[in-house]
Scaffold this motif. Structure first.
Motif, PDB file in Angstrom:
ATOM      1  N   SER A  56       0.794  -1.136  -0.004  1.00  0.00           N
ATOM      2  CA  SER A  56       0.010   0.174   0.107  1.00  0.00           C
ATOM      3  C   SER A  56       0.719   1.250   0.036  1.00  0.00           C
ATOM      4  N   LEU A  57       1.894   1.340   0.627  1.00  0.00           N
ATOM      5  CA  LEU A  57       2.865   2.411   0.833  1.00  0.00           C
ATOM      6  C   LEU A  57       3.380   2.752  -0.476  1.00  0.00           C
ATOM      7  N   LYS A  58       3.934   1.545  -1.107  1.00  0.00           N
ATOM      8  CA  LYS A  58       4.495   1.827  -2.553  1.00  0.00           C
ATOM      9  C   LYS A  58       3.572   2.408  -3.474  1.00  0.00           C
ATOM     10  N   THR A  59       2.341   1.779  -3.528  1.00  0.00           N
ATOM     11  CA  THR A  59       1.455   2.327  -4.355  1.00  0.00           C
ATOM     12  C   THR A  59       1.081   3.683  -4.172  1.00  0.00           C
ATOM     13  N   PHE A  60       1.018   4.093  -2.933  1.00  0.00           N
ATOM     14  CA  PHE A  60       0.492   5.404  -2.490  1.00  0.00           C
ATOM     15  C   PHE A  60       1.683   6.324  -3.210  1.00  0.00           C
ATOM     16  N   GLN A  61       3.075   5.943  -2.823  1.00  0.00           N
ATOM     17  CA  GLN A  61       4.281   6.847  -3.195  1.00  0.00           C
ATOM     18  C   GLN A  61       4.178   7.153  -4.628  1.00  0.00           C
ATOM     19  N   ASN A  62       4.085   6.136  -5.245  1.00  0.00           N
ATOM     20  CA  ASN A  62       4.190   6.164  -6.651  1.00  0.00           C
ATOM     21  C   ASN A  62       2.908   6.664  -7.441  1.00  0.00           C
ATOM     22  N   ASN A  63       1.977   6.584  -6.949  1.00  0.00           N
ATOM     23  CA  ASN A  63       0.511   7.442  -7.258  1.00  0.00           C
ATOM     24  C   ASN A  63       0.243   6.413  -8.492  1.00  0.00           C
ATOM     25  N   ALA A  64       0.321   5.056  -8.112  1.00  0.00           N
ATOM     26  CA  ALA A  64      -0.213   4.216  -9.008  1.00  0.00           C
ATOM     27  C   ALA A  64      -1.326   3.386  -8.634  1.00  0.00           C
ATOM     28  N   GLU A  65      -1.976   2.651  -9.674  1.00  0.00           N
ATOM     29  CA  GLU A  65      -3.042   1.746  -9.340  1.00  0.00           C
ATOM     30  C   GLU A  65      -2.704   0.478  -8.814  1.00  0.00           C
ATOM     31  N   GLU A  66      -3.582  -0.121  -8.049  1.00  0.00           N
ATOM     32  CA  GLU A  66      -3.431  -1.154  -7.288  1.00  0.00           C
ATOM     33  C   GLU A  66      -3.220  -2.409  -8.557  1.00  0.00           C
ATOM     34  N   ASP A  67      -2.005  -3.145  -8.338  1.00  0.00           N
ATOM     35  CA  ASP A  67      -1.660  -3.911  -9.435  1.00  0.00           C
ATOM     36  C   ASP A  67      -1.813  -5.607  -8.555  1.00  0.00           C
ATOM     37  N   ASP A  68      -1.360  -6.439  -9.337  1.00  0.00           N
ATOM     38  CA  ASP A  68      -1.377  -7.955  -8.990  1.00  0.00           C
ATOM     39  C   ASP A  68      -0.480  -8.259  -8.198  1.00  0.00           C
ATOM     40  N   ALA A  69       0.332  -7.264  -7.468  1.00  0.00           N
ATOM     41  CA  ALA A  69       1.809  -7.613  -6.906  1.00  0.00           C
ATOM     42  C   ALA A  69       1.316  -8.293  -5.275  1.00  0.00           C
ATOM     43  N   GLY A  70      -0.047  -8.195  -4.805  1.00  0.00           N
ATOM     44  CA  GLY A  70      -0.492  -8.788  -3.525  1.00  0.00           C
ATOM     45  C   GLY A  70      -1.717  -7.981  -2.950  1.00  0.00           C
ATOM     46  N   GLU A  71      -2.079  -8.367  -1.947  1.00  0.00           N
ATOM     47  CA  GLU A  71      -3.049  -7.579  -1.217  1.00  0.00           C
ATOM     48  C   GLU A  71      -2.678  -6.550  -0.623  1.00  0.00           C
ATOM     49  N   THR A  72      -3.452  -5.431  -0.605  1.00  0.00           N
ATOM     50  CA  THR A  72      -3.080  -4.193   0.235  1.00  0.00           C
ATOM     51  C   THR A  72      -3.903  -4.011   1.397  1.00  0.00           C
ATOM     52  N   LEU A  73      -3.131  -3.116   2.239  1.00  0.00           N
ATOM     53  CA  LEU A  73      -3.896  -3.267   3.431  1.00  0.00           C
ATOM     54  C   LEU A  73      -5.108  -2.213   3.455  1.00  0.00           C
ATOM     55  N   GLU A  74      -5.324  -1.490   2.704  1.00  0.00           N
ATOM     56  CA  GLU A  74      -6.736  -0.699   2.466  1.00  0.00           C
ATOM     57  C   GLU A  74      -7.888  -1.528   2.210  1.00  0.00           C
ATOM     58  N   GLY A  75      -7.538  -2.655   1.015  1.00  0.00           N
ATOM     59  CA  GLY A  75      -8.656  -3.658   1.168  1.00  0.00           C
ATOM     60  C   GLY A  75      -9.025  -4.507   2.196  1.00  0.00           C
ATOM     61  N   MET A  76      -7.969  -4.897   3.027  1.00  0.00           N
ATOM     62  CA  MET A  76      -8.163  -5.457   4.360  1.00  0.00           C
ATOM     63  C   MET A  76      -9.042  -4.759   5.463  1.00  0.00           C
ATOM     64  N   TRP A  77      -8.588  -3.574   5.347  1.00  0.00           N
ATOM     65  CA  TRP A  77      -9.364  -2.707   6.500  1.00  0.00           C
ATOM     66  C   TRP A  77     -10.775  -2.279   6.066  1.00  0.00           C
ATOM     67  N   ASP A  78     -10.957  -2.046   4.870  1.00  0.00           N
ATOM     68  CA  ASP A  78     -12.359  -1.833   4.263  1.00  0.00           C
ATOM     69  C   ASP A  78     -13.418  -3.091   4.628  1.00  0.00           C
ATOM     70  N   GLU A  79     -12.523  -4.281   4.787  1.00  0.00           N
ATOM     71  CA  GLU A  79     -13.484  -5.605   4.985  1.00  0.00           C
ATOM     72  C   GLU A  79     -13.682  -5.494   6.350  1.00  0.00           C
ATOM     73  N   MET A  80     -12.846  -5.191   7.169  1.00  0.00           N
ATOM     74  CA  MET A  80     -13.091  -5.518   8.699  1.00  0.00           C
ATOM     75  C   MET A  80     -13.738  -3.944   9.461  1.00  0.00           C
ATOM     76  N   ILE A  81     -13.378  -2.906   8.963  1.00  0.00           N
ATOM     77  CA  ILE A  81     -13.921  -1.515   9.483  1.00  0.00           C
ATOM     78  C   ILE A  81     -15.011  -0.921   8.445  1.00  0.00           C
ATOM     79  N   PRO A  82     -16.062  -0.788   8.761  1.00  0.00           N
ATOM     80  CA  PRO A  82     -16.921   0.147   7.939  1.00  0.00           C
ATOM     81  C   PRO A  82     -16.997   1.252   8.175  1.00  0.00           C
ATOM     82  N   ASP A  83     -17.318   2.074   7.321  1.00  0.00           N
ATOM     83  CA  ASP A  83     -17.374   3.545   7.098  1.00  0.00           C
ATOM     84  C   ASP A  83     -18.218   3.975   8.060  1.00  0.00           C
ATOM     85  N   VAL A  84     -17.809   4.481   9.189  1.00  0.00           N
ATOM     86  CA  VAL A  84     -18.489   5.365  10.283  1.00  0.00           C
ATOM     87  C   VAL A  84     -18.355   6.717  10.457  1.00  0.00           C
ATOM     88  N   GLU A  85     -17.499   7.297   9.379  1.00  0.00           N
ATOM     89  CA  GLU A  85     -17.354   8.784   9.807  1.00  0.00           C
ATOM     90  C   GLU A  85     -18.487   9.534  10.003  1.00  0.00           C
TER      91      GLU A  85
END
Length: 538
Positions: free
Chosen positions: A366-395
């Motif tokens: 996730s850090l590498k993708t964010f710093q390079n301003n690139a879209e998610e690729d097939d390099a592996g799962e990102t922490l944002e995806g895992m976070w969205d599955e566990m924590i709902p949007d409650v802002e």
């Protein structure tokens, strides 16, 4: 550039310590009295001089808006003499591009320790973050620490904010460092982690920061793998006492939400371990959390760890700001994890089934993708995806609208044309239909031929309490019609028409018919509503 200064003291660079001058003088003075006594006095005077000659330190507070930053800074400034001006200066100037405050850490002895400079941008907007490096004193990277504030009432945005702030710290340190400075800072941070010793439960105060340090052990798994700059980082999660109310908002009470909050703590601890950072939870219901945070920040800023090339017995460190407090990971609203204490094994103990290695790899992607301003690729799962599955949007509150997609209004002619099509398809669009319907239900001269529906009148009158049969009504109606047809007069409505014919069904006949009906009902005992009026007027 507008910077909010609440004191006249300038945020200058750290003052050079007069340690070397004092040490050399004492060595010359002690040479005649024996090497043993000279070295002892040199050590004592050098330690005292270092305590009183502490340079000015800087603290960068990174936070989005409405994350409890104002309350946190007011709690860190415990000096009653400065507290009033600290609050009033910030509340009166909310529109600044960069905030600057000072915290009095002298504890009554203003001549011994300078003020602590605090810089804080209002948000993570790139134009605001550029001002931080310009506002800091030159060559002050080694005298600066960073604090990242997260809000427990907005847990869904924690990871995205961490990616933003940690990436900025790396860029800022790389652009501000001189040659070889980052390597020196990284070595100090590693030395702090390796020399860290957990205080004894009976220890209350007054011990040296790295007492009892023995042989250095190698860093554990996942420790200090990402912080290339060596900047001391502290992650503070505010409003920790409201985490359960957030679970109630999404319908997760009890063990389900508690499991997710423990998972959040494990993820944050894994990231802190990779950066050599510390983790603190603060809450207004736990006032000690603020005092512990303040004590730890001063300890990390003013305590220099021993070098990895020298033994701990030869190192003389300042004991002015010790931190003799143990870690706390069991109190959900008062978590305290100092830098150097945690490990993957301790993180797994909190709740079974957690894999810190998987979280660490996902965060790096996730850090590498964010710093390079690139879209998610097939390099592996990102922490944002895992976070969205566990924590709902409650802002809470209304999210700001996306200004990058402007709303284009519909033209006037297009709107009118569309409304015309809707009206043409409406079967009730003609208002005359309602009048036609009303006229069809009227019994009288305005109803026309359709209004005098005699079979309908017969049926209605035949059902009235069974007074007469249908045939009797017909006969009576015909008799009244013949009687009224013989009447003539200039004012009579039954007079001959201009064409010489009479009305087949005059209004006066209907009137007499109903009056006779009412008279018959009065004979049977039914009271009449009004007395009958004579049909002839004189």
């Amino acid at each position: 550039m507008n910077i909010n200064t609440s004191t006249s003291t300038s945020a200058g660079p750290s003052r050079p310590s007069p340690t070397n001058r004092t040490t050399n003088t004492n060595q010359e003075d002690g040479s005649g009295s024996g090497s043993g006594s000279g070295s002892l006095w040199t050590e004592i005077l050098g330690s005292t001089d270092r305590q009183k000659g502490l340079g000015r330190k800087n603290l960068i507070v990174l936070s989005e808006r409405h994350h409890g930053r104002t309350h946190l800074l007011s709690q860190l400034n415990v000096s009653s003499k400065k507290k009033k001006s600290f609050k009033s200066s910030r509340n009166g100037k909310k529109g600044l591009a960069l905030g600057y405050e000072v915290i009095d850490i002298s504890d009554g002895d203003e001549d011994s320790v300078p003020l602590l400079s605090v810089f804080y941008p209002p948000s993570s907007h790139p134009s605001l973050l550029k001002l931080v490096s310009r506002a800091l004193p030159p060559k002050s990277l080694s005298d600066t620490a960073a604090v990242i504030i997260l809000d427990w009432t907005k847990p869904s945005s924690m990871i995205q904010e961490l990616l933003t702030w940690l990436s900025w710290i790396d860029r800022w340190a790389n652009n501000s460092a001189e040659r070889g400075e980052l390597e020196e800072l990284k070595e100090k941070l590693q030395s702090h982690i390796q020399h860290y010793t957990e205080p004894s439960p009976t220890t209350t105060s007054g011990t040296t920061a790295y007492a009892g340090a023995g042989a250095l052990l190698p860093l554990g798994q996942g420790t200090l793998t990402l912080n290339s700059s060596g900047i001391p980082i502290t992650i503070v999660c505010t409003r920790a006492d409201l985490m359960d109310s957030v679970g109630e908002e999404v319908g997760m009470k009890g063990g389900g939400w508690e499991e997710r909050t423990d998972w959040i703590q494990q993820v944050l601890r894994t990231i802190c371990l990779a950066y050599g950072a510390s983790l603190f939870y603060t809450a207004p219901t736990q006032p000690t959390t603020y005092s512990l945070l303040r004590s730890y920040l001063l300890h990390r800023l003013y305590t220099v760890p021993p070098s990895t090339t020298e033994s701990s017995t030869q190192h003389v460190t300042s004991t002015r700001f010790p931190f003799p407090h143990r870690a706390n990971v069991l109190d959900r609203d008062a978590v305290l994890v100092p830098s150097g204490w945690d490990s993957w094994g301790k993180i797994k103990v909190l709740r079974e089934g957690f894999d810190p290695n998987r979280i660490g790899k996902a965060f790096e992607i996730s850090l590498k993708t964010f710093q390079n301003n690139a879209e998610e690729d097939d390099a592996g799962e990102t922490l944002e995806g895992m976070w969205d599955e566990m924590i709902p949007d409650v802002e809470r509150g209304i999210k700001p609208s996306n200004t990058s997609q402007p709303t284009i209004p519909e033209t006037e002619q297009s709107f009118l044309s569309r409304q015309l099509d809707v009206l043409l398809k409406d079967p009730n669009r003609d208002p005359r239909q309602s009048f036609r319907h009303a006229a069809a239900t009227v019994v009288g001269p305005m109803s026309g031929s359709e209004g005098l529906n005699l079979p309908g009148v017969e049926k209605a009158l035949g059902e009235m309490e069974g007074l007469e049969k249908g045939e009797e009504l017909k006969e009576k109606f015909a008799r009244l019609s013949r009687k009224d047809s013989t009447r003539t007069g200039p004012l009579s409505p039954t007079g001959p028409a201009p064409g010489g014919t009479t009305n087949a069904m005059p209004n006066e006949a209907l009137h007499n018919f109903f009056q006779g009906l009412l008279a018959n009902r009065s004979k049977t005992g039914t009271p009449s509503a009004t007395p009958a009026k004579s049909s002839e007027t004189k």
